[in-house]
Design a protein around this motif. Structure first.
Motif, PDB file in Angstrom:
ATOM      1  N   UNK A 134       0.790  -1.215   0.000  1.00 21.50           N
ATOM      2  CA  UNK A 134       0.000   0.000   0.000  1.00 21.50           C
ATOM      3  C   UNK A 134       0.822   1.263   0.000  1.00 21.50           C
ATOM      4  N   UNK A 135       2.071   1.200  -0.510  1.00 24.91           N
ATOM      5  CA  UNK A 135       2.923   2.385  -0.510  1.00 24.91           C
ATOM      6  C   UNK A 135       3.108   2.953  -1.906  1.00 24.91           C
ATOM      7  N   UNK A 138       5.455  11.594  -0.210  1.00 28.62           N
ATOM      8  CA  UNK A 138       4.912  10.268  -0.541  1.00 28.62           C
ATOM      9  C   UNK A 138       5.822   9.547  -1.521  1.00 28.62           C
ATOM     10  N   UNK A 139       6.474  10.270  -2.418  1.00 29.71           N
ATOM     11  CA  UNK A 139       7.392   9.624  -3.363  1.00 29.71           C
ATOM     12  C   UNK A 139       8.594   9.038  -2.634  1.00 29.71           C
ATOM     13  N   UNK A 140       9.075   9.724  -1.600  1.00 30.31           N
ATOM     14  CA  UNK A 140      10.185   9.197  -0.809  1.00 30.31           C
ATOM     15  C   UNK A 140       9.775   7.917  -0.085  1.00 30.31           C
ATOM     16  N   UNK A 141       8.589   7.929   0.523  1.00 26.86           N
ATOM     17  CA  UNK A 141       8.109   6.712   1.186  1.00 26.86           C
ATOM     18  C   UNK A 141       7.938   5.576   0.189  1.00 26.86           C
ATOM     19  N   UNK A 142       7.363   5.877  -0.980  1.00 27.05           N
ATOM     20  CA  UNK A 142       7.150   4.840  -1.986  1.00 27.05           C
ATOM     21  C   UNK A 142       8.472   4.309  -2.519  1.00 27.05           C
ATOM     22  N   UNK A 143       9.469   5.179  -2.682  1.00 26.28           N
ATOM     23  CA  UNK A 143      10.777   4.732  -3.165  1.00 26.28           C
ATOM     24  C   UNK A 143      11.452   3.823  -2.144  1.00 26.28           C
ATOM     25  N   UNK A 144      11.342   4.164  -0.857  1.00 25.87           N
ATOM     26  CA  UNK A 144      11.917   3.315   0.188  1.00 25.87           C
ATOM     27  C   UNK A 144      11.251   1.952   0.184  1.00 25.87           C
ATOM     28  N   UNK A 156       5.402   1.920   9.671  1.00 23.76           N
ATOM     29  CA  UNK A 156       5.027   0.682   8.976  1.00 23.76           C
ATOM     30  C   UNK A 156       6.126   0.218   8.033  1.00 23.76           C
ATOM     31  N   UNK A 157       6.993   1.135   7.614  1.00 20.33           N
ATOM     32  CA  UNK A 157       8.155   0.774   6.815  1.00 20.33           C
ATOM     33  C   UNK A 157       9.367   0.444   7.683  1.00 20.33           C
ATOM     34  N   UNK A 212      -1.622   5.982  -4.164  1.00 19.06           N
ATOM     35  CA  UNK A 212      -2.462   5.550  -3.043  1.00 19.06           C
ATOM     36  C   UNK A 212      -2.211   6.412  -1.813  1.00 19.06           C
ATOM     37  N   UNK A 213      -0.949   6.758  -1.574  1.00 19.72           N
ATOM     38  CA  UNK A 213      -0.624   7.588  -0.418  1.00 19.72           C
ATOM     39  C   UNK A 213      -1.227   8.980  -0.552  1.00 19.72           C
ATOM     40  N   UNK A 214      -1.173   9.550  -1.742  1.00 22.82           N
ATOM     41  CA  UNK A 214      -1.810  10.850  -1.961  1.00 22.82           C
ATOM     42  C   UNK A 214      -3.317  10.758  -1.720  1.00 22.82           C
ATOM     43  N   UNK A 215      -3.917   9.640  -2.134  1.00 20.77           N
ATOM     44  CA  UNK A 215      -5.360   9.459  -1.934  1.00 20.77           C
ATOM     45  C   UNK A 215      -5.705   9.375  -0.450  1.00 20.77           C
TER      46      UNK A 215
END
Length: 399
Positions: free
Chosen positions: A3-4, A94-100, A47-48, A8-11
């Motif tokens: 869910x990262x 959110x892009x940083x979280x998604x990249x991680x 959660x990460x 989805x995070x922006x939503x």
């Protein structure tokens, strides 16, 4: 760890801080909406399996591994201008979280400390000083200036910070020393990537820019009983400033001057104001052009104030010279990402503050409208995903 996806995070946060009057979002540092976003970031980072800390200036740090020197740091901010768009700031977070998440899923392990940072009060919309969190971190705010920062309700920043359990805001040498390189992803605030037909670019520079406060004092009076000849109306010199700013900028290629905020006192429809305050934003290719624009506006205000029997002052609130991002870092990122284009920007960023202290770069993501600081701001889905991929590849190369 699912869910990262950045979309989805922006939503997940699209309902936080909606501004029903202006449209878009209003999220100012330490207000209810911004606090909710802070809590959301902490939960998502945890959660990460990232360790989250808050520094003395209210900046959030989510660490992958033990905090330490020579860290790779990425992130952005969660606050907004009044009625701003959904992507300015949050897209970088959110892009940083998604990249991680993407890198963790692929089994990547960084060889240096890595952190996702959320800087406080980047827009300056509550306390009037843009990039406040990063400026405080870097020691770029004088202690006496810090004591003077207040919001529209008259609350001092130092008091609000104390209520938020911040320990003595100011220069944070320890946190600054940990940053080995900083890469900030941001939605493009213009049409450069539309013209280039590219989803992502690397930043090259930030224009000279500053903010000035114009105060005009006159005589408050009744709008219906005061003859025109008897008026000392401060709104007229303020209006002269608006027109002068446009004229002065239009005469200088690449320059921008904007008065986007006026505050008349007392602000009644049937009242001649006793005082008007206006805030002017000026950006240009050179300090000479910037200073010339300000001087031209100042002269126009002084002339109009004298004609109206008013008193006027123009006070500099902030100023930043041109920023050129680290060329070696810029070129390395561009090469790693297949030769993506480089773009200058007229928008200020925390990366611009940190560039004076550490190697710094920016990644811009295509905005299909070119509009920013307004509800119509956006980023197309393919470009958002391309931005996350670009950031993940940059982390792989540099971390």
């Amino acid at each position: 760890m699912t869910g990262f996806d950045a979309l989805d995070l922006l939503a997940e946060i699209e309902g936080v801080g909606r501004d029903r009057r202006r449209g878009g979002y209003t999220r100012h540092v330490f207000d209810d909406a911004e606090r909710e976003l802070r809590d959301w970031f902490v939960e998502r980072a945890q959660r990460l399996e990232l360790e989250v800390t808050t520094d003395r200036n209210g900046n959030l740090w989510a660490w992958w591994g033990e905090p330490g020197p020579d860290a790779f740091v990425t992130g952005s901010h969660l606050d907004s201008v009044p009625g701003g768009g959904a992507h300015d700031g949050p897209l970088g977070v959110v892009s940083a979280l998604a990249a991680v998440e993407q890198l963790k899923a692929a089994g990547f392990v960084p060889s240096r400390p890595l952190a996702v940072v959320v800087f406080a009060e980047e827009e300056g919309s509550r306390f009037g000083l843009a990039c406040l969190g990063s400026r405080l971190l870097a020691g770029a705010v004088a202690p006496d200036r810090l004591q003077q920062l207040t919001d529209a309700a008259g609350q001092r920043f130092v008091d609000v910070a104390r209520d938020a359990s911040l320990d003595a805001p100011g220069y944070d040498a320890e946190s600054l020393a940990r940053i080995g390189v900083y890469v900030e992803l941001h939605v493009e605030q213009g049409k450069g990537l539309i013209d280039l037909d590219a989803p992502v670019a690397v930043g090259s520079s930030i224009l000279e820019h500053g903010r000035w406060r114009i105060d005009v004092h006159g005589q408050g009076n009744h709008a219906g009983t005061t003859d025109i000849a008897d008026r000392r109306d401060p709104m007229l010199p303020a209006a002269a400033a608006v027109l002068a700013a446009r004229r002065a900028a239009a005469r200088r290629t690449g320059s921008r001057a904007t008065i986007g905020r006026l505050e008349p006192v007392p602000g009644g429809t049937n009242v001649i104001a006793s005082r008007v305050s206006a805030w002017m934003d000026v950006r240009a290719d050179s300090e000479a052009d910037t200073r010339d624009i300000v001087a031209e506006v100042q002269a126009a205000v002084a002339e109009a104030a004298a004609a109206e029997g008013c008193e006027a002052s123009v006070i500099e609130e902030s100023y930043s010279g041109e920023v050129r991002f680290d060329p070696q870092l810029r070129d390395r990122i561009a090469t790693t990402l297949g030769g993506i284009p480089a773009l200058p920007t007229g928008a200020g960023h925390d990366a611009g503050v940190l560039a004076a202290h550490v190697p710094t770069a920016m990644l811009f993501v295509r905005n299909p409208s070119g509009i920013s600081h307004a509800p119509e701001e956006g980023a197309d889905d393919d470009a958002v995903r391309a931005g996350v991929d670009a950031l993940a590849r940059t982390i792989e190369d540099l971390a």
